[in-house]
Design an enzyme around this catalytic site. Sequence first.
Site, short mmCIF file in Angstrom:
data_model
loop_
_atom_site.label_atom_id
_atom_site.label_comp_id
_atom_site.label_asym_id
_atom_site.label_seq_id
_atom_site.Cartn_x
_atom_site.Cartn_y
_atom_site.Cartn_z
N GLN A 1 -2.57 4.52 -6.09
CA GLN A 1 -2.67 4.40 -7.05
C GLN A 1 -4.40 4.42 -7.92
O GLN A 1 -4.19 5.07 -9.39
CB GLN A 1 -2.79 3.05 -7.28
CG GLN A 1 -2.23 2.20 -8.41
CD GLN A 1 -1.35 2.64 -9.29
OE1 GLN A 1 -0.46 3.15 -8.74
NE2 GLN A 1 -1.37 2.26 -10.37
N GLU B 1 3.15 9.26 23.66
CA GLU B 1 3.13 9.35 22.04
C GLU B 1 2.58 8.50 21.34
O GLU B 1 2.48 8.60 19.75
CB GLU B 1 4.81 10.43 22.33
CG GLU B 1 5.04 11.34 20.91
CD GLU B 1 6.64 11.09 20.56
OE1 GLU B 1 6.92 11.78 19.66
OE2 GLU B 1 6.96 11.36 21.84
#
Length: 384
Positions: free
Chosen positions: A341, A247
């Site tokens: 940004q 996982e």
Amino acid sequence: MPRNIYDEDHEAFRSSAREFVERTLAPRAEEMIRDHVIARDIWEEAGKQGFFGLCIPEEYGGAGIDDYRFNAIFAEEISKFTAAVASCFGIHSDVTAPYIVSLGTEEQKQKYLPRVATGELILAIGMTEPSGGSDLANLKSTAVKADDGSGDWILNGSKTFITNGHQCDVAVVAARTDPSKGAKGISLFLVEAGTEGFTKGNKLDKVGQVESDTSELFFDNVRLPADALLGPQDLGFIAMMKHLPQERIGNAIANIANAKQILAETIQYSKDRKAFGQPIGSFQHNTFKIAEMVTKIEVSEAYIDDCVAAHAEGKLSAVDAAKAKWWAAQIQCEVLDECVQLHGGYGYMNEYRVARAWRDARVHKIWAGSNEIMKMIIGRDLGL
């Protein structure tokens, strides 16, 4: 740098996965966001294409491919599209199905795996609890033998933050079967939707990954037959520890692939978008930022590729998986924040993929074991 772990067969599979994204997922992106769910027919189409049966033996309807690199490719291609769908598909086929493959009885495999492979039956895994978070050894859900001598189990407790929880047809649920043994007294159960006493909470209102179906699960005196036990009694925690590295490497693969794709789109935006008479990417500060991000992604990808190769050979350690998991989540969040940004105000608009990816990524430092837990695993290995 070239990626040397994939051959022609892997790349042919990548082309199929990419076609599935373009043909089936991309046209329905807005629908999934609006409805907060992946429609059943999408699951079934993925199953029809063979994407859910990679680890499932052929006699149960799967491909029987013992090569994790194919799983990695599917995770990469879905993650380039959206982290949410990648997490739902991953929990189903890459996280939960292997428990049934490795621990299930012949009857359990025949009953569930063919429909798991086709996408007709959606899986979830119930580990996390409201009071425990990443502390799986201290889960509170209990399963005790019925007092009528039938051999049945009575399950009580609850789980939270369960991906595929609201849609799942079967959940693999961890419960305490011997309180005196601590972590060594936990077992796993197969719990079918519709079983009396098993209820699902509303879809949780998450900050990101809104396409994914996440909910609480509640168990109120749920009576389970003896053959609902998955694997040996009281060895469930050991099974979880064995399966968690897959996982975690799956998370790492998906995180870097997602960030790499959004960064590529941001680089193009930085070439096209002009300010003060020149492309914004040509300003030295922005050039340096982009150079840093490309380097971070490629260096991270190289380490994760090594982990994928090791896992394909059965050699990936829990410690190395922990390193890959926390690092990839950290780098993903750093890179996507910088991408926002660079987009300026547009980067904060939900209509832009960069905004949704940035929002979706934050949970990756929390789930599958928080980054802090990953560092504890690494620290213990160092004798600290």
